[in-house]
Scaffold this active site. Structure first.
Site, PDB file in Angstrom:
ATOM      1  N   SER A 211     -18.125 -13.540   2.361  1.00 53.18           N
ATOM      2  CA  SER A 211     -19.495 -13.414   2.267  1.00 53.18           C
ATOM      3  C   SER A 211     -20.303 -14.065   1.328  1.00 53.18           C
ATOM      4  O   SER A 211     -19.838 -14.465   0.250  1.00 53.18           O
ATOM      5  CB  SER A 211     -20.084 -12.042   2.573  1.00 53.18           C
ATOM      6  OG  SER A 211     -19.532 -11.347   3.380  1.00 53.18           O
TER       7      SER A 211
ATOM      8  N   ASP B 208      -9.439  -4.617  -5.840  1.00 57.69           N
ATOM      9  CA  ASP B 208      -8.237  -4.169  -5.509  1.00 57.69           C
ATOM     10  C   ASP B 208      -8.139  -2.667  -5.737  1.00 57.69           C
ATOM     11  O   ASP B 208      -8.101  -2.150  -6.601  1.00 57.69           O
ATOM     12  CB  ASP B 208      -6.981  -4.790  -6.405  1.00 57.69           C
ATOM     13  CG  ASP B 208      -5.688  -4.446  -6.002  1.00 57.69           C
ATOM     14  OD1 ASP B 208      -5.436  -3.738  -4.881  1.00 57.69           O
ATOM     15  OD2 ASP B 208      -4.693  -4.817  -6.407  1.00 57.69           O
TER      16      ASP B 208
ATOM     17  N   ASP C 212      -2.776   0.003  -3.780  1.00 58.56           N
ATOM     18  CA  ASP C 212      -1.456  -0.339  -4.775  1.00 58.56           C
ATOM     19  C   ASP C 212      -0.279  -0.007  -3.641  1.00 58.56           C
ATOM     20  O   ASP C 212      -0.366   0.918  -3.068  1.00 58.56           O
ATOM     21  CB  ASP C 212      -1.376   0.369  -5.889  1.00 58.56           C
ATOM     22  CG  ASP C 212      -2.343   0.331  -6.969  1.00 58.56           C
ATOM     23  OD1 ASP C 212      -3.210  -0.812  -6.822  1.00 58.56           O
ATOM     24  OD2 ASP C 212      -2.576   0.860  -7.886  1.00 58.56           O
TER      25      ASP C 212
ATOM     26  N   PRO D  14      -1.883  -4.768 -10.487  1.00 54.81           N
ATOM     27  CA  PRO D  14      -1.600  -4.192  -9.258  1.00 54.81           C
ATOM     28  C   PRO D  14      -1.459  -5.384  -8.299  1.00 54.81           C
ATOM     29  O   PRO D  14      -1.352  -5.336  -6.958  1.00 54.81           O
ATOM     30  CB  PRO D  14      -2.871  -3.438  -8.889  1.00 54.81           C
ATOM     31  CG  PRO D  14      -4.098  -4.026  -9.832  1.00 54.81           C
ATOM     32  CD  PRO D  14      -3.368  -4.418 -10.878  1.00 54.81           C
TER      33      PRO D  14
END
Length: 794
Positions: free
Chosen positions: A247, A319, A322, A456
Site C-alpha cells: 500500500s 513478521d 514464525d 525469524p
C-alpha cells in the site's frame, strides 16, 4: 419449414425473455420500499450515479442493519466465498480442486480461533451491537430476496452469516499479510543447503545464523516445506479472491498544502478480483457521518473520512509468523521437546465436505508453539520433522473490530491513537489527519519479544529455545510519528524505525517506492492539492531499474550482437524507468529481470524452489545486490563443466530476453510496447471456467505502472506477457479544508452482481488514472441520486 422456423423463433424469444427475467430478478433493488425486522425508524438509502448508497438513519442499530442489507444486495456472493475460504469450506461448493486450500486454512487454525473469539464477544458493547445489527441486515436480505446467480450455478444453500464468519475473514486478512510460509522455507534452504555466500544477496545479514545453530532437515522435509510454500501461494489464486499485498499512504500538514489544511492520500494494494474489495457507503446519523470503505462481513470501515478527520492504512509488514522445527521424541513420535521435557502433541479431527465426492477427514496437530503446518499436505507429506507455526493472530486478543469501530468518531489524536493500539494482527500502518491540523502515523501491531539474535526469516529450532517469546512490547515502543517538523509522513511498506531502537523483523517491500514518494514530497517549493496529488499517486517509475542495470551495463554492451541490439542496450541505459503503456524499454527490462534470475539461480534452487522464489519478495532485494557482485557464486551454472562469471550469465540472459520477445511478439521492438504485454483482467471466482470467463471476468486492459512503483499495478517476475495481479484497490484523496470535495475510484465497480450497471462501470476510468467525486454534501447527494430505497420497520 415456416412452421418450424416460427416455433424456433418463439422458443428463442421465450428463452431470451426468460433469461432477461432471470437476470433482472437478481439485480439489487435501489428504488422503492422494503420492510425490515428490527428497525426502530425508517432508513433512507439514496444511490448515486456510481451505485454508492447514502444511508440516513436515526440511530446506530438501524444504520448498521441497513448497511448490512444494502451491502448484501451488492456483495452477498463475495461474503459467502470469503467466509468459506477463511473457514476451509470452499470444496463444498467448488469441488475437490479446492480441497488443498481448505486443508491449509483448517490447518492454520483460523476457524477454531474465530469460533473462540465469537464466543467471547461482548454482545452489549457498542462494537458488538453494531456487528449483530449488521449481520442481521445481511441475513434478512438473504432470506427475503433472490439468491445471487452464483448460488444457483454452484448449488449453494443459503445459511445465516455469523459473528464467527466475520472473525474468520479477519483471520484470512491476517494470513494474507504474512509471507513467512512462502519465504522462510526458501531462505532457510539457501542458508542451510547452499551456504552463506549464496545467502548474502537476500539482505538478511542480521544474525543470519540464528542463535546457536540450525534445524536438521532432511530432503523430504525440504520437499514438504516447498510444497507448503507453493500451497500458500496457490490457495488464493485458485479461489479467485483478493490477497493483501502492500500500500501507499501519505499525509501532508497544512504548512505544505495549498489550502492550509492537512491532505491525506491512500491507495491500499490488494490482489485484483471481481467484485472489487472495497464497498463504499456514506452513512449519516444525527450529528455524525462517515464516508467509508468496507470489507465483506465487517460493519466498521477500514478506510474513512468525514468533515473532521480522515484515515488510511498500509501494511506494517512486521513478521508475526514464525515457522519452528520441532524436535521429536525418538521413542514416541507424538511427543516434542518443549522447555526441558517431552510434551504431547494435541490433535483434533475435522471433516471437509467436498462437492460430488466423499467427505475428507483431517487430523490436525498442535504443539505448544502452534499448529503443525505439515498437516496441510495430508497424505502427501513426506518429511518427519513437524513444523509448527507461531502466529500473532492466534496469540493475541486482537480487538480489531473495536479499533475500527472507534475510528469512526476519532476526531482527535488521542482517540485515533487509542484505536490504533487495539490493532494486534495483522500489523497495519494507520495514517491519520484531522481538520484541526494534526497529522500522524502509528505502526499498529503486537510486536513479540523474541530471544536476542533470533532471525525469524528462517525456520527456527525449537530444541534450542529459538521459538520462545517473552511477551509483547508495549504500543509506545512501536514506530510512530505525530506532527513531525518536516510537515509530511509517508507510509509505503518499507522498514520503519522503532523509537527505542528495537529491531522489528518483517517482510518489508523495497524502499524504492517510498523513496520516490519522499523525494517528491520533500520539495518545499510545492504546495500540495488534489490535482498534483493525483500525479503522485499515478507515478510510474522509481530508481530500482538504475540499481539493477548500472552494474551490468558493460556486460550488456558486450553481449549485444548487432546494431539493433546495441541500440536496445542504449535505450535501457538512457531509460528513465517510466512504465508507460508505449514504453519498449519497460518490457525489455522486465523480461531481462526474469532471464537474469533464471540464468543465475534456477540451477542452484531447482525447479520447485525457483518457482517459489519468483513469487517471493526476497527476489526484489536479491537482484540489485546480485548484479552488483561480480564474484557471487550464483553466476556459475552448475549444469555445465565451465565456470561461468557474471558476463557469461548476463550474455545468456540478454540472448534469452531477445529470443523470447521476438518469438512471442515479433521481430520489431515496436511490438513490445508495455501496454501490449502488461495487462489487467479482473477475474471472478467462476471466471476460471470457460465460457463463464466471458460473462464474469472484466478486461483485458493495457496497464501502465508496474512492480513496486507508486502506481503499483504489479505482476510476478516471469516471462512476458505479464498479467497484473495486484495494485491500488482504491485511490483516495481528501483535503481537510473541504473533505466534501474528496476524490476516489473503484477499480471495477461498486456492485458484485453480474450484469448490474455498476458491476464494471469504473474499470475503464480506473485504468486511465481518473478519479470520481465522493459525494457528501446534502445538495450533491440529492443532485446525483439515481434511486431512493426506503427501509421501513416491519
Amino acid at each position: 419449414m415456416k412452421r418450424t422456423l416460427t416455433v424456433l423463433a418463439v422458443a428463442i424469444a421465450a428463452t431470451a425473455g426468460g433469461a432477461a427475467w432471470y437476470i433482472d430478478s437478481k439485480q439489487p433493488l435501489r428504488d422503492g420500499e422494503l420492510r425490515l425486522n428490527g428497525l426502530q425508524a425508517q432508513v433512507t438509502v439514496r444511490y448515486d450515479e456510481r451505485g454508492v448508497p447514502h444511508i440516513q438513519a436515526q440511530n446506530e442499530a438501524d444504520m448498521y442493519r441497513a448497511l448490512g442489507f444494502v451491502q448484501a444486495q451488492d456483495r452477498l456472493f463475495q461474503m459467502e466465498l470469503l467466509r468459506r475460504l477463511a473457514r476451509g469450506e470452499l470444496a463444498e461448493v467448488l469441488g475437490a480442486k479446492l480441497l488443498d486450500s481448505d486443508r491449509l486454512f483448517r490447518t492454520l487454525g483460523i476457524r477454531a480461533q474465530a469460533d473462540t473469539h465469537a464466543a467471547k464477544l461482548d454482545m452489549h458493547s457498542p462494537a458488538g451491537q453494531a456487528l449483530v445489527a449488521y449481520l442481521d441486515g445481511i441475513n434478512q436480505y438473504q432470506t427475503s430476496r433472490p439468491a445471487p446467480v452464483e448460488f444457483d450455478l454452484l448449488g449453494i444453500k443459503p445459511r445465516p452469516f455469523t459473528i464467527a464468519d466475520s472473525y474468520s475473514i479477519t483471520g484470512f486478512n491476517a494470513y494474507s499479510f504474512a509471507t513467512a510460509l512462502r519465504s522462510n522455507p526458501l531462505l532457510t534452504y539457501v542458508r542451510d543447503e547452499l551456504g552463506a555466500d549464496y545467502l548474502k544477496v537476500f539482505d538478511v545479514d542480521w544474525h543470519s545464523q540464528g542463535v546457536v545453530g540450525k534445524p536438521a532437515l532432511a530432503a523430504a522435509d525440504w520437499q514438504d516445506l516447498n510444497a507448503i510454500a507453493r500451497l500458500s501461494l496457490d490457495a488464493l489464486s485458485e479461489a479467485g479472491l483478493p490477497q493483501y499485498e502492500g500500500s501507499n499512504a501519505w499525509v501532508i500538514a497544512g504548512s505544505r498544502t495549498a489550502s492550509g489544511k492537512p491532505l491525506l492520500a491512500g491507495d491500499p494494494h490488494i490482489r485484483f478480483a471481481a467484485p472489487a474489495v472495497w464497498y463504499e457507503a456514506h452513512t449519516q446519523l444525527p450529528g455524525e457521518e462517515l464516508y467509508g470503505h468496507y470489507q465483506a462481513l465487517s460493519p466498521a470501515a477500514s478506510l474513512g473520512h468525514n468533515r473532521d478527520f480522515a484515515w488510511s492504512i498500509t501494511m506494517f509488514q512486521n513478521d508475526d509468523l514464525d515457522l519452528i522445527a520441532e524436535k521429536v521424541n525418538p521413542d514416541n513420535p507424538n511427543q516434542v521437546w518443549y522447555q526441558g521435557r517431552w510434551v504431547e502433541l494435541q490433535s483434533r479431527e475435522e471433516v471437509i465436505a467436498v462437492k460430488d465426492a466423499e467427505p475428507v477427514k483431517l487430523t490436525l496437530r498442535r504443539s505448544p508453539h502452534g499448529p503443525i503446518v505439515n498437516d496441510a499436505l495430508g497424505a502427501a507429506a513426506q518429511g518427519k520433522t513437524p513444523i509448527a507455526m507461531w502466529w500473532g493472530f492466534l496469540e493475541t486478543e486482537n480487538p480489531i473490530l473495536e479499533a475500527f469501530y472507534e475510528l469512526r468518531t476519532a476526531d482527535s489524536l488521542d482517540k485515533a491513537r487509542a484505536a490504533a493500539e487495539k490493532i494486534h494482527a495483522p500489523g497495519l500502518n494507520l495514517v491519520y489527519a484531522n481538520a484541526k491540523g494534526d497529522i500522524a502515523w502509528w505502526a499498529a501491531a503486537k510486536l513479540p519479544k523474541r530471544p536476542t539474535g533470533v532471525n525469524p526469516a528462517f525456520i527456527l529450532d525449537a530444541s534450542r529455545g529459538e521459538a520462545e517469546k517473552d511477551g509483547f512490547y508495549p504500543f509506545a515502543d512501536n514506530p510512530q510519528e505525530e506532527n513531525p517538523p518536516r510537515g509530511y509522513i509517508v507510509s509505503a511498506n518499507f522498514q520503519p524505525l522503532s523509537p527505542i531502537g528495537i529491531q522489528i523483523p518483517g517482510y518489508y517491500n523495497l524502499p524504492d517506492r517510498g523513496q520516490q514518494l519522499d523525494r517528491q514530497l520533500s520539495d518545499s517549493s510545492v504546495k500540495w492539492d488534489l490535482q498534483n496529488s493525483q500525479a503522485l499517486q499515478l507515478g510510474v517509475k522509481t530508481g530500482y531499474h538504475q540499481r539493477v542495470l548500472q552494474p551490468i551495463l558493460a556486460d550488456l554492451r558486450a553481449a549485444a550482437a548487432d546494431e539493433q541490439e546495441r541500440a536496445l542496450v542504449e535505450q535501457l541505459a538512457s531509460w528513465n524507468g517510466e512504465h508507460q503503456i508505449d514504453s519498449v524499454p519497460a518490457s525489455l527490462f522486465n523480461q531481462l529481470l526474469y532471464e537474469i534470475s533464471r540464468a543465475a539461480m534456477a540451477d542452484e534452487l531447482g525447479a520447485a524452489f525457483f518457482e517459489t522464489l519468483l513469487a517471493s519478495r526476497p527476489l526484489d532485494y536479491a537482484l540489485p545486490r546480485l548484479n552488483a557482485d561480480a564474484a557471487s557464486p550464483w553466476w556459475d551454472n552448475r549444469g555445465t563443466e565451465a565456470l561461468e562469471n557474471r558476463a557469461d550469465s548476463i550474455k545468456t540472459a540478454w540472448q534469452a530476453t531477445l529470443a523470447h520477445l521476438r518469438n512471442q511478439f515479433g521481430a520489431e521492438p515496436s511490438g513490445w510496447a508495455w501496454g501490449k504485454l502488461h495487462t489487467l483482467t479482473h477475474n471472478h471466482a467462476l471466471g476460471q471456467l470457460k465460457p463463464l470467463d466471458r460473462l464474469f471476468n472484466i478486461g483485458q486492459f493495457a496497464a501502465p505502472g508496474g512492480h513496486e512503483m507508486p502506481n503499483n499495478l504489479s505482476h510476478k517476475i516471469g516471462p512476458a506477457p505479464w498479467a497484473v495481479f495486484y495494485g491500488p484497490s482504491t485511490r483516495r484523496l481528501i483535503d481537510l479544508d473541504d473533505p466534501t470535495r474528496s476524490l476516489g475510484i473503484n477499480p471495477l465497480g461498486q456492485s458484485g452482481v453480474p450484469f448490474d450497471a455498476h458491476y464494471a462501470d469504473q474499470a475503464e476510468v480506473y485504468i486511465q488514472g481518473l478519479y470520481q467525486p465522493q459525494h457528501v454534501r446534502e445538495e450533491e447527494v440529492a443532485a446525483h441520486s439515481q434511486g431512493v430505497l426506503r427501509l421501513i420497520p416491519r
